[in-house]
Design a protein around this motif. Structure first.
Motif, PDB file in Angstrom:
ATOM      1  N   GLY A 285       0.540  -1.095   0.135  1.00 26.17           N
ATOM      2  CA  GLY A 285       0.031   0.349   0.225  1.00 26.17           C
ATOM      3  C   GLY A 285       0.775   1.195   0.018  1.00 26.17           C
ATOM      4  O   GLY A 285       1.435   1.760  -0.740  1.00 26.17           O
ATOM      5  N   GLY A 286       0.686   2.203   1.251  1.00 23.73           N
ATOM      6  CA  GLY A 286       1.147   3.075   1.167  1.00 23.73           C
ATOM      7  C   GLY A 286       3.126   3.232   1.396  1.00 23.73           C
ATOM      8  O   GLY A 286       3.694   3.686   1.340  1.00 23.73           O
ATOM      9  N   GLY A 287       3.169   2.315   1.878  1.00 18.44           N
ATOM     10  CA  GLY A 287       4.656   1.893   2.071  1.00 18.44           C
ATOM     11  C   GLY A 287       5.318   1.071   0.699  1.00 18.44           C
ATOM     12  O   GLY A 287       6.872   1.616   0.810  1.00 18.44           O
ATOM     13  N   ALA A 288       4.230   1.197   0.077  1.00 17.11           N
ATOM     14  CA  ALA A 288       5.364   1.252  -1.614  1.00 17.11           C
ATOM     15  C   ALA A 288       5.726   2.343  -2.194  1.00 17.11           C
ATOM     16  O   ALA A 288       7.271   2.565  -2.898  1.00 17.11           O
ATOM     17  N   GLY A 289       4.768   3.231  -2.250  1.00 17.93           N
ATOM     18  CA  GLY A 289       4.961   4.647  -2.022  1.00 17.93           C
ATOM     19  C   GLY A 289       6.077   5.551  -1.499  1.00 17.93           C
ATOM     20  O   GLY A 289       7.531   6.173  -2.167  1.00 17.93           O
ATOM     21  N   LEU A 290       6.396   4.748  -0.079  1.00 19.68           N
ATOM     22  CA  LEU A 290       7.549   5.920   0.942  1.00 19.68           C
ATOM     23  C   LEU A 290       8.633   4.812   0.109  1.00 19.68           C
ATOM     24  O   LEU A 290       9.582   5.677   0.061  1.00 19.68           O
ATOM     25  N   ALA A 291       8.771   3.673  -0.355  1.00 17.30           N
ATOM     26  CA  ALA A 291       9.873   3.113  -0.702  1.00 17.30           C
ATOM     27  C   ALA A 291      10.436   3.639  -1.409  1.00 17.30           C
ATOM     28  O   ALA A 291      12.192   3.894  -1.981  1.00 17.30           O
ATOM     29  N   LEU A 292       9.706   4.010  -3.044  1.00 18.96           N
ATOM     30  CA  LEU A 292       9.725   4.825  -3.973  1.00 18.96           C
ATOM     31  C   LEU A 292      10.485   5.741  -4.350  1.00 18.96           C
ATOM     32  O   LEU A 292      10.116   6.304  -5.332  1.00 18.96           O
ATOM     33  N   ALA A 293       9.558   6.631  -2.771  1.00 18.24           N
ATOM     34  CA  ALA A 293       9.870   7.942  -2.905  1.00 18.24           C
ATOM     35  C   ALA A 293      11.854   8.347  -2.806  1.00 18.24           C
ATOM     36  O   ALA A 293      12.170   9.594  -3.362  1.00 18.24           O
ATOM     37  N   ALA A 294      12.170   7.005  -2.888  1.00 15.80           N
ATOM     38  CA  ALA A 294      14.214   7.430  -2.595  1.00 15.80           C
ATOM     39  C   ALA A 294      14.678   7.395  -4.337  1.00 15.80           C
ATOM     40  O   ALA A 294      13.492   6.944  -5.213  1.00 15.80           O
ATOM     41  N   ASP A 295      15.795   7.957  -4.765  1.00 14.88           N
ATOM     42  CA  ASP A 295      16.413   8.133  -5.556  1.00 14.88           C
ATOM     43  C   ASP A 295      17.187   6.512  -5.824  1.00 14.88           C
ATOM     44  O   ASP A 295      16.785   7.222  -7.463  1.00 14.88           O
ATOM     45  N   VAL A 296      17.441   5.797  -5.195  1.00  9.66           N
ATOM     46  CA  VAL A 296      17.569   4.709  -6.413  1.00  9.66           C
ATOM     47  C   VAL A 296      17.229   3.677  -4.690  1.00  9.66           C
ATOM     48  O   VAL A 296      17.256   4.088  -3.802  1.00  9.66           O
ATOM     49  N   VAL A 297      16.356   1.846  -4.925  1.00  8.10           N
ATOM     50  CA  VAL A 297      15.848   1.341  -4.642  1.00  8.10           C
ATOM     51  C   VAL A 297      16.691   0.033  -4.972  1.00  8.10           C
ATOM     52  O   VAL A 297      17.093  -0.541  -6.065  1.00  8.10           O
ATOM     53  N   ILE A 298      17.108  -0.494  -3.717  1.00  5.41           N
ATOM     54  CA  ILE A 298      17.826  -1.697  -3.213  1.00  5.41           C
ATOM     55  C   ILE A 298      17.146  -2.512  -2.891  1.00  5.41           C
ATOM     56  O   ILE A 298      16.641  -2.644  -1.862  1.00  5.41           O
ATOM     57  N   ALA A 299      16.954  -3.573  -3.244  1.00  9.31           N
ATOM     58  CA  ALA A 299      16.104  -5.032  -2.647  1.00  9.31           C
ATOM     59  C   ALA A 299      16.254  -6.377  -2.507  1.00  9.31           C
ATOM     60  O   ALA A 299      17.375  -6.516  -3.161  1.00  9.31           O
ATOM     61  N   ALA A 300      16.251  -6.503  -1.329  1.00  6.97           N
ATOM     62  CA  ALA A 300      16.185  -8.288  -1.256  1.00  6.97           C
ATOM     63  C   ALA A 300      15.181  -8.851  -1.750  1.00  6.97           C
ATOM     64  O   ALA A 300      13.762  -8.321  -2.430  1.00  6.97           O
ATOM     65  N   ARG A 301      15.680 -10.414  -1.906  1.00  7.89           N
ATOM     66  CA  ARG A 301      15.326 -11.121  -3.192  1.00  7.89           C
ATOM     67  C   ARG A 301      13.877 -11.626  -2.206  1.00  7.89           C
ATOM     68  O   ARG A 301      12.791 -12.055  -3.271  1.00  7.89           O
ATOM     69  N   SER A 302      14.131 -11.478  -0.678  1.00  9.70           N
ATOM     70  CA  SER A 302      12.770 -11.601  -0.232  1.00  9.70           C
ATOM     71  C   SER A 302      11.507 -10.470  -1.158  1.00  9.70           C
ATOM     72  O   SER A 302      10.171 -10.789  -0.209  1.00  9.70           O
ATOM     73  N   ALA A 303      12.117  -9.094  -0.631  1.00  2.97           N
ATOM     74  CA  ALA A 303      10.927  -8.069  -1.240  1.00  2.97           C
ATOM     75  C   ALA A 303      10.059  -8.486  -2.229  1.00  2.97           C
ATOM     76  O   ALA A 303      10.773  -9.145  -2.961  1.00  2.97           O
ATOM     77  N   TYR A 304       9.210  -7.480  -1.785  1.00  5.91           N
ATOM     78  CA  TYR A 304       7.722  -7.526  -3.316  1.00  5.91           C
ATOM     79  C   TYR A 304       7.216  -6.472  -2.348  1.00  5.91           C
ATOM     80  O   TYR A 304       7.720  -6.077  -1.801  1.00  5.91           O
ATOM     81  N   PHE A 305       6.500  -5.926  -3.998  1.00  6.81           N
ATOM     82  CA  PHE A 305       5.278  -4.017  -3.678  1.00  6.81           C
ATOM     83  C   PHE A 305       4.124  -5.445  -3.522  1.00  6.81           C
ATOM     84  O   PHE A 305       3.541  -6.531  -4.284  1.00  6.81           O
ATOM     85  N   TYR A 306       3.185  -4.452  -3.072  1.00  7.86           N
ATOM     86  CA  TYR A 306       2.320  -5.076  -3.228  1.00  7.86           C
ATOM     87  C   TYR A 306       0.919  -4.069  -3.188  1.00  7.86           C
ATOM     88  O   TYR A 306       0.830  -3.567  -1.917  1.00  7.86           O
ATOM     89  N   LEU A 307       0.166  -3.604  -3.719  1.00 12.93           N
ATOM     90  CA  LEU A 307      -0.849  -2.225  -3.350  1.00 12.93           C
ATOM     91  C   LEU A 307      -1.933  -3.342  -3.779  1.00 12.93           C
ATOM     92  O   LEU A 307      -3.016  -3.307  -5.032  1.00 12.93           O
ATOM     93  N   PRO A 308      -2.996  -3.463  -2.302  1.00  9.71           N
ATOM     94  CA  PRO A 308      -3.958  -3.806  -2.572  1.00  9.71           C
ATOM     95  C   PRO A 308      -5.148  -2.797  -2.451  1.00  9.71           C
ATOM     96  O   PRO A 308      -6.465  -3.843  -2.602  1.00  9.71           O
ATOM     97  N   SER A 309      -5.097  -1.351  -2.756  1.00  8.22           N
ATOM     98  CA  SER A 309      -5.770  -0.295  -1.720  1.00  8.22           C
ATOM     99  C   SER A 309      -7.068  -0.671  -3.213  1.00  8.22           C
ATOM    100  O   SER A 309      -7.913  -0.749  -2.131  1.00  8.22           O
ATOM    101  N   MET A 310      -7.156  -1.020  -4.138  1.00  9.72           N
ATOM    102  CA  MET A 310      -7.720  -0.928  -5.088  1.00  9.72           C
ATOM    103  C   MET A 310      -8.753  -1.714  -5.455  1.00  9.72           C
ATOM    104  O   MET A 310     -10.253  -1.749  -4.673  1.00  9.72           O
TER     105      MET A 310
END
Length: 268
Positions: free
Chosen positions: A117-142
């Motif tokens: 949800g909003g955590g995705a927006g918070l993560a993407l507000a950075a200039d660079v994103v590095i992610a662990a392989r277990s990480a994921y984006f999930y947007l259940p809002s709609m």
């Protein structure tokens, strides 16, 4: 004892590391968390010895998004839940996302787990994103709640992944793995979970070596390009070079090139 309740703050050789720190709840969004993050960003902005900001989460989740149990308690002061939520967004969360985008230092998200949800927006507000392989984006809002993505999620997704992918991810509510996110351009680098901190710090060191104005100038050029015709962007580039070439950083870069060494830029 930490001076904050929802986050921790540490400094590692000029790198500020801010960790969302409610792992037992998967680091949900809350007004207190927003207030503490805004306070930390002001602290980083004021400390000129800091050259990079890393934003990460404790435990197995980066940020679980809104706490629906808390929201279910209803609005306050005679306001509806929608009114209360919008007021909190305008007072806290929107200023937080704008503050991240206006930081004088590069901002790096180290996604240790799900950004929901909003955590995705918070993560993407950075200039660079590095992610662990277990990480994921999930947007259940709609699909789950009938809501649009927030904390800038709708803006960042379209700009970084394109309309087709942003629409599909928003409407279908499917999890987007870190590896797929890297292929889509949402994530710069995907690494093994155990390597996330070391890889994040290594990348932060590279960012720390940039000219002090690198983050602001690069963000501004990117925003200008997003709404400009080619001729307008060419004029923008010429105007910025007119000023930047006369700065000390350019002179140091030229000297370093001639001397076949890495440039050493002054701090902010």
């Amino acid at each position: 004892m930490s001076e904050y309740k929802c986050v921790t703050f540490e400094v590692d050789d000029g790198v500020a590391i801010v960790t969302l720190n409610q792992p037992e709840k998967r680091n949900p969004l809350s007004p207190l968390q927003a207030e503490e993050l805004l306070a930390v960003l002001a602290r980083v902005r004021a400390d000129r010895s800091l050259r990079v900001l890393i934003l990460t989460g404790a435990g197995k989740s980066f940020c679980a998004g809104a706490n629906l149990d808390d929201m279910a308690a209803g609005g306050d002061r005679g306001k509806s839940l929608g009114e209360s939520t919008a007021d909190a967004m305008e007072a806290l969360w929107n200023p937080l996302i704008l503050a991240l985008q206006d930081m004088p230092v590069p901002v790096l998200t180290a996604m240790n787990g799900g950004a929901v949800g909003g955590g995705a927006g918070l993560a993407l507000a950075a200039d660079v994103v590095i992610a662990a392989r277990s990480a994921y984006f999930y947007l259940p809002s709609m699909p789950r709640l009938g809501l649009v993505p927030d904390l800038g999620g709708s803006w960042f997704l379209r700009r970084q992944a394109g309309r087709a992918r942003a629409m599909g991810l928003t409407l279908l509510g499917e999890r987007l793995s870190a590896e797929q996110a890297a292929q889509w351009g949402l994530v710069w680098l995907c690494v093994d979970d155990d390597d996330l901190r070391a890889e994040s710090l290594a990348l932060a060191r590279r960012l720390a070596a940039l000219p002090a104005h690198a983050a602001l100038e690069t963000r501004r050029a990117d925003r200008a390009a997003g709404g400009a015709a080619l001729a307008e962007q060419l004029a923008y580039e010429a105007a910025r070079q007119r000023e930047l070439i006369d700065r000390d950083c350019f002179a140091e870069g030229v000297r370093a090139f001639a001397e076949r060494r890495d440039p050493v830029f002054p701090g902010r």
